[in-house]
Design a protein around this motif. Sequence first.
Motif, PDB file in Angstrom:
ATOM      1  N   ARG A  61      52.931  18.375  86.881  1.00 14.80           N
ATOM      2  CA  ARG A  61      53.829  17.668  86.462  1.00 14.80           C
ATOM      3  C   ARG A  61      55.243  18.373  86.516  1.00 14.80           C
ATOM      4  O   ARG A  61      56.305  17.975  86.874  1.00 14.80           O
ATOM      5  N   GLU A  62      55.131  19.611  85.920  1.00 14.22           N
ATOM      6  CA  GLU A  62      56.519  20.571  85.986  1.00 14.22           C
ATOM      7  C   GLU A  62      57.155  20.793  87.252  1.00 14.22           C
ATOM      8  O   GLU A  62      58.150  20.623  87.561  1.00 14.22           O
ATOM      9  N   ILE A  63      56.199  20.973  88.233  1.00 11.21           N
ATOM     10  CA  ILE A  63      56.526  21.292  89.546  1.00 11.21           C
ATOM     11  C   ILE A  63      57.258  20.009  90.519  1.00 11.21           C
ATOM     12  O   ILE A  63      58.366  19.914  90.658  1.00 11.21           O
ATOM     13  N   ALA A  67      60.918  19.604  91.702  1.00  5.05           N
ATOM     14  CA  ALA A  67      61.094  19.195  93.202  1.00  5.05           C
ATOM     15  C   ALA A  67      61.701  17.799  93.526  1.00  5.05           C
ATOM     16  O   ALA A  67      62.577  17.982  94.288  1.00  5.05           O
ATOM     17  N   ALA A  68      61.333  16.925  92.659  1.00  2.00           N
ATOM     18  CA  ALA A  68      62.117  15.602  92.629  1.00  2.00           C
ATOM     19  C   ALA A  68      63.674  15.631  92.402  1.00  2.00           C
ATOM     20  O   ALA A  68      64.371  14.655  92.760  1.00  2.00           O
ATOM     21  N   ILE A  69      64.164  16.660  91.831  1.00  2.00           N
ATOM     22  CA  ILE A  69      65.560  16.729  91.884  1.00  2.00           C
ATOM     23  C   ILE A  69      66.236  17.070  92.998  1.00  2.00           C
ATOM     24  O   ILE A  69      67.561  16.747  93.369  1.00  2.00           O
ATOM     25  N   ASN A  87      55.300  11.567  86.781  1.00 11.80           N
ATOM     26  CA  ASN A  87      55.534  11.903  88.065  1.00 11.80           C
ATOM     27  C   ASN A  87      56.111  10.945  88.891  1.00 11.80           C
ATOM     28  O   ASN A  87      57.043  11.004  89.938  1.00 11.80           O
ATOM     29  N   MET A  88      55.665   9.595  88.936  1.00 10.14           N
ATOM     30  CA  MET A  88      55.967   8.556  89.824  1.00 10.14           C
ATOM     31  C   MET A  88      57.590   8.292  89.624  1.00 10.14           C
ATOM     32  O   MET A  88      58.110   8.043  90.460  1.00 10.14           O
ATOM     33  N   ASP A  89      58.122   8.100  88.313  1.00  7.83           N
ATOM     34  CA  ASP A  89      59.333   8.036  87.894  1.00  7.83           C
ATOM     35  C   ASP A  89      60.017   9.012  88.473  1.00  7.83           C
ATOM     36  O   ASP A  89      61.130   8.656  89.248  1.00  7.83           O
ATOM     37  N   GLY A  95      63.688   9.402  96.031  1.00  9.94           N
ATOM     38  CA  GLY A  95      62.798   9.318  97.318  1.00  9.94           C
ATOM     39  C   GLY A  95      62.289   7.995  97.502  1.00  9.94           C
ATOM     40  O   GLY A  95      62.157   7.025  96.699  1.00  9.94           O
ATOM     41  N   ILE A  96      61.955   7.950  98.671  1.00 11.07           N
ATOM     42  CA  ILE A  96      61.350   6.844  99.205  1.00 11.07           C
ATOM     43  C   ILE A  96      59.778   7.197  99.438  1.00 11.07           C
ATOM     44  O   ILE A  96      59.382   8.203  99.926  1.00 11.07           O
TER      45      ILE A  96
END
Length: 167
Positions: A61-63, A67-69, A87-89, A95-96
């Motif tokens: 979750r932290e990673i 990464a998602a930023i 995670n999904m949010d 992202g796509i």
Amino acid sequence: MKNIVLIGFMGSGKSTVAKCLAEFFHKELISTDALIEDKEGQSIAEIFRHYGEQYFRDREREIIKRAAIKKDVVLDCGGGVVLNPQNMDNLRRNGILIYLAASPETIYKRIKRQKNRPLLNISQPKTRIAELINQRKSLYEQADYIIQTDAKTATEISEEIIRLLNQ
Ligand code: S3P
């Protein structure tokens, strides 16, 4: 361009396809499992063995949050990222989401000689694969696109995604 985020069950071909896509689009490739292993200095199997699944999910979750930023990357996500709605949010923000779908039979064929996946390193992996896919299917299907991967090579799958994203 938005991040390309690959989700799907273990053995669905995410890592190979992510590599092809990153090369094709000249994007950085990020593997959530590899980042966790780097940070912890242990393999995924060792992390599960030493600290258990919940510890791994917390690191995951932290990673993912970090990464998602990022922007303009290809993200190869561990098969269980869909279990946490947070995670999904996060993944959806930039992202796509692309789900690489595969039948339990295909997954079993692809992973049966590999020993690096703690959740499947058991005596009856076939039954477990079917159970886990069943539990997670509706979560994976929240992706923006679903690509059927049975009987396709990684190159064919990558080409299909490239066509889709270039539309
Ligand atoms: C998991 C998938 C694995 C890895 C861990 C747990 C899962 O990643 O994160 O073993 O719960 O589906 P891959 O999907 O890359 O094998």
